[in-house]
Design a protein around this motif. Structure first.
Motif, PDB file in Angstrom:
ATOM      1  N   GLY A 152       0.930  -1.436  -0.178  1.00 47.60           N
ATOM      2  CA  GLY A 152      -0.119  -0.045   0.144  1.00 47.60           C
ATOM      3  C   GLY A 152       0.688   1.784  -0.744  1.00 47.60           C
ATOM      4  N   PHE A 153       1.709   1.367   0.698  1.00 50.29           N
ATOM      5  CA  PHE A 153       3.039   2.053   0.790  1.00 50.29           C
ATOM      6  C   PHE A 153       3.237   2.551  -0.726  1.00 50.29           C
ATOM      7  CE2 PHE A 153       7.214   4.311   1.768  1.00 50.29           C
ATOM      8  CZ  PHE A 153       6.860   5.078   1.695  1.00 50.29           C
ATOM      9  N   PHE A 154       4.066   1.747  -0.824  1.00 49.49           N
ATOM     10  CA  PHE A 154       4.716   1.372  -2.063  1.00 49.49           C
ATOM     11  C   PHE A 154       4.320   2.179  -3.526  1.00 49.49           C
ATOM     12  CE2 PHE A 154       8.069  -0.061   0.315  1.00 49.49           C
ATOM     13  CZ  PHE A 154       9.450   0.411  -0.559  1.00 49.49           C
ATOM     14  N   ALA A 155       2.566   1.403  -3.571  1.00 48.64           N
ATOM     15  CA  ALA A 155       2.450   2.063  -4.225  1.00 48.64           C
ATOM     16  C   ALA A 155       1.361   3.549  -3.986  1.00 48.64           C
ATOM     17  CB  ALA A 155       0.743   0.765  -4.443  1.00 48.64           C
ATOM     18  N   LEU A 156       1.036   3.879  -3.151  1.00 38.92           N
ATOM     19  CA  LEU A 156       0.554   5.023  -3.215  1.00 38.92           C
ATOM     20  C   LEU A 156       1.448   6.345  -3.480  1.00 38.92           C
ATOM     21  CD1 LEU A 156      -1.053   5.453   0.486  1.00 38.92           C
ATOM     22  CD2 LEU A 156      -1.897   5.746  -1.786  1.00 38.92           C
ATOM     23  N   THR A 157       3.099   5.023  -2.830  1.00 38.63           N
ATOM     24  CA  THR A 157       4.063   6.772  -3.330  1.00 38.63           C
ATOM     25  C   THR A 157       4.308   6.745  -5.460  1.00 38.63           C
ATOM     26  OG1 THR A 157       5.234   5.414  -1.480  1.00 38.63           O
ATOM     27  CG2 THR A 157       7.022   7.121  -3.088  1.00 38.63           C
ATOM     28  N   PHE A 158       4.400   4.957  -5.517  1.00 39.50           N
ATOM     29  CA  PHE A 158       4.630   5.692  -6.755  1.00 39.50           C
ATOM     30  C   PHE A 158       3.752   6.287  -7.782  1.00 39.50           C
ATOM     31  CE2 PHE A 158       3.656   3.316 -11.194  1.00 39.50           C
ATOM     32  CZ  PHE A 158       4.792   2.728 -11.435  1.00 39.50           C
ATOM     33  N   LEU A 159       3.081   6.252  -6.988  1.00 47.78           N
ATOM     34  CA  LEU A 159       1.636   7.356  -7.851  1.00 47.78           C
ATOM     35  C   LEU A 159       1.744   8.772  -7.974  1.00 47.78           C
ATOM     36  CD1 LEU A 159      -1.389   5.333  -7.367  1.00 47.78           C
ATOM     37  CD2 LEU A 159      -0.394   4.807  -9.362  1.00 47.78           C
ATOM     38  N   ALA A 160       2.209   8.903  -6.511  1.00 45.18           N
ATOM     39  CA  ALA A 160       2.955  10.244  -6.261  1.00 45.18           C
ATOM     40  C   ALA A 160       4.009  10.957  -6.713  1.00 45.18           C
ATOM     41  CB  ALA A 160       3.245  10.251  -4.614  1.00 45.18           C
ATOM     42  N   VAL A 161       4.824   9.634  -6.995  1.00 46.33           N
ATOM     43  CA  VAL A 161       6.296  10.047  -7.675  1.00 46.33           C
ATOM     44  C   VAL A 161       6.289  10.189  -9.502  1.00 46.33           C
ATOM     45  CG1 VAL A 161       8.636   9.349  -8.522  1.00 46.33           C
ATOM     46  CG2 VAL A 161       7.972   8.864  -6.259  1.00 46.33           C
ATOM     47  N   ILE A 162       5.150   9.765 -10.026  1.00 48.63           N
ATOM     48  CA  ILE A 162       4.971  10.198 -11.378  1.00 48.63           C
ATOM     49  C   ILE A 162       3.903  11.046 -11.582  1.00 48.63           C
ATOM     50  CG2 ILE A 162       3.484   8.707 -13.179  1.00 48.63           C
ATOM     51  CD1 ILE A 162       6.065   7.235 -12.314  1.00 48.63           C
ATOM     52  N   THR A 163       3.321  11.407 -10.715  1.00 48.73           N
ATOM     53  CA  THR A 163       2.143  12.243 -10.567  1.00 48.73           C
ATOM     54  C   THR A 163       3.588  13.848 -10.268  1.00 48.73           C
ATOM     55  OG1 THR A 163       0.175  11.802  -9.706  1.00 48.73           O
ATOM     56  CG2 THR A 163       0.639  14.119  -9.927  1.00 48.73           C
ATOM     57  N   LYS A 164       4.429  13.613  -9.864  1.00 45.21           N
ATOM     58  CA  LYS A 164       5.043  15.244  -9.554  1.00 45.21           C
ATOM     59  C   LYS A 164       6.221  15.592 -10.884  1.00 45.21           C
ATOM     60  CE  LYS A 164       9.008  13.895  -8.146  1.00 45.21           C
ATOM     61  NZ  LYS A 164      10.332  14.115  -7.847  1.00 45.21           N
ATOM     62  N   ASP A 165       6.503  13.712 -12.066  1.00 45.12           N
ATOM     63  CA  ASP A 165       7.465  13.654 -12.571  1.00 45.12           C
ATOM     64  C   ASP A 165       6.262  14.445 -13.743  1.00 45.12           C
ATOM     65  OD1 ASP A 165       9.327  13.786 -11.165  1.00 45.12           O
ATOM     66  OD2 ASP A 165       9.829  10.508 -12.472  1.00 45.12           O
ATOM     67  N   LEU A 166       5.140  14.127 -13.601  1.00 44.48           N
ATOM     68  CA  LEU A 166       4.864  14.568 -15.064  1.00 44.48           C
ATOM     69  C   LEU A 166       4.081  16.085 -14.503  1.00 44.48           C
ATOM     70  CD1 LEU A 166       1.511  11.966 -15.717  1.00 44.48           C
ATOM     71  CD2 LEU A 166       3.741  12.039 -16.767  1.00 44.48           C
ATOM     72  N   VAL A 167       3.602  16.295 -14.011  1.00 39.99           N
ATOM     73  CA  VAL A 167       3.724  18.180 -13.630  1.00 39.99           C
ATOM     74  C   VAL A 167       5.205  19.431 -13.664  1.00 39.99           C
ATOM     75  CG1 VAL A 167       3.083  19.585 -11.321  1.00 39.99           C
ATOM     76  CG2 VAL A 167       1.507  17.548 -11.632  1.00 39.99           C
ATOM     77  N   TYR A 168       5.851  18.192 -13.456  1.00 41.99           N
ATOM     78  CA  TYR A 168       7.149  18.818 -13.546  1.00 41.99           C
ATOM     79  C   TYR A 168       7.413  19.217 -15.470  1.00 41.99           C
ATOM     80  CZ  TYR A 168      10.646  19.725  -9.845  1.00 41.99           C
ATOM     81  OH  TYR A 168      10.587  20.665  -8.690  1.00 41.99           O
ATOM     82  N   LEU A 169       7.158  17.922 -16.083  1.00 39.55           N
ATOM     83  CA  LEU A 169       7.157  17.858 -17.352  1.00 39.55           C
ATOM     84  C   LEU A 169       6.362  18.769 -18.043  1.00 39.55           C
ATOM     85  CD1 LEU A 169       8.935  16.346 -19.701  1.00 39.55           C
ATOM     86  CD2 LEU A 169       6.952  15.144 -19.867  1.00 39.55           C
ATOM     87  N   ALA A 170       5.625  18.851 -17.302  1.00 36.78           N
ATOM     88  CA  ALA A 170       4.108  20.174 -18.417  1.00 36.78           C
ATOM     89  C   ALA A 170       4.282  21.098 -18.284  1.00 36.78           C
ATOM     90  CB  ALA A 170       2.876  19.305 -17.844  1.00 36.78           C
TER      91      ALA A 170
END
Length: 334
Positions: A152-170
């Protein structure tokens, strides 16, 4: 009255009758004038054994089930295991690569951190392997707890990291193609500080969310009430109350105490019908019988109905159906 529902099957004063085998037992009618049928597999077995019994007087029967190995199912299970392992490696690897470099850890601590991530990545798989080999013990349950929380922890962290990177890219693309775009280089120290702050923030947020999710899962069942309108429903059926219990998953993490809380909540609703709609258990009957036992105390005016789910078939559906028969449920085999 002939009972085909298993409701009276276990009562001592209600005879079990298979007409082709023991019709003479109809004379032992109780005052209730009710007879019952054994379960389907027993009926087939005793009908086949009746001629042998007439000749040799069979005194005892030893029954053992054998299942043919389905190569297609084995290949599917192997594929699922490999696919799940790849997903876990990818998820934990991405989290490590996108979090660890920004925490300014020394080399020794980095190595230890990666080792911890590797162990946590294996935790969800370990209990599955152990249970598939027939190990159902307390220590396997603890592995399951650790594995599910880690997942549960790593699934949430993975989604948060991917979201952060996508926001940075945008944001980078917007800045690059906007009219005010400047070639000025951003201060590396400032960038590093922001990345470190974001990494700590992500870990803190997802860790808190994991604990919140664990609390919500353990605080007890949630009652959701829905009014269902049916056209042309007979007036005598108006107001019929059905309590549905779904995906209880009694197993490594759901035990007797939780089942008792479910029973109390359901009985307080005073339902007319109780429907247990699949995935009631995650494990063998020998290991989980006592944990599931309180569920036999649910009360409904018109009975309790149990529908098999895929997890029952993973856990030995035939034996569980015999057990739910004994618990007084009407089985609806899916």
């Amino acid at each position: 009255l002939i009972d085909n529902t298993s409701y009276f099957r276990m009562e001592k004063n209600v005879p079990l009758i298979v007409p082709e085998v023991n019709p003479e037992d109809l004379k032992t009618f109780s005052k209730k004038k009710i007879i019952a049928n054994p379960n389907c597999s027993t009926i087939q077995m005793v009908m086949a054994l009746k001629p042998i019994h007439d000749l040799f007087k069979v005194k005892k029967i030893f029954v053992k089930n054998y299942k043919c190995k389905n190569l297609k199912k084995i290949k599917t299970a192997h594929f699922f295991f490999i696919f799940a392992t790849i997903i876990l490696i990818t998820m934990h690897g991405v989290v490590g690569l996108r979090i660890i470099p920004f925490l300014n850890l020394n080399n020794n601590v980095k190595i230890i951190t990666w080792c911890v991530i590797a162990v946590l990545g294996a935790l969800p798989i370990i209990p599955i392997i152990l249970r598939s080999k027939g190990y159902e013990e307390k220590f396997v349950d603890w592995f399951s707890w650790a594995g599910y929380i880690s997942l549960g922890f790593f699934a949430l962290t993975f989604l948060a990291v991917i979201t952060k990177d996508l926001v940075y890219l945008a944001l980078g693309l917007i800045s690059k193609y906007s009219s005010g775009y400047s070639q000025e280089t951003i201060d590396p120290q400032r960038r590093e500080f922001i990345q470190k702050l974001l990494s700590i923030g992500i870990i803190t947020t997802t860790g808190s969310s994991t604990l919140k999710g664990l609390y919500n899962a353990r605080k007890g069942p949630t009652i959701m009430e829905e009014n269902v309108t049916l056209n042309n429903l007979h007036k005598d059926m108006s107001g019929l109350k059905i309590a549905q219990i779904s995906d209880l998953h009694v197993g490594p993490t759901i035990k007797k105490g939780y089942v008792e809380s479910v029973v109390n909540e359901v009985n307080e609703l005073n339902p007319d019908i109780i429907a247990i709609t699949g995935d009631m258990v995650d494990g063998s009957i020998d290991y989980l019988r006592k944990d599931l036992e309180p569920l036999s105390n649910v009360v409904a005016s018109f009975g309790t109905y149990f529908v098999t789910g895929n997890h029952e078939y993973y856990s030995g559906a035939e034996r569980w159906l015999d057990e739910t028969d004994k618990m007084g449920f009407t089985n609806l085999v899916n």
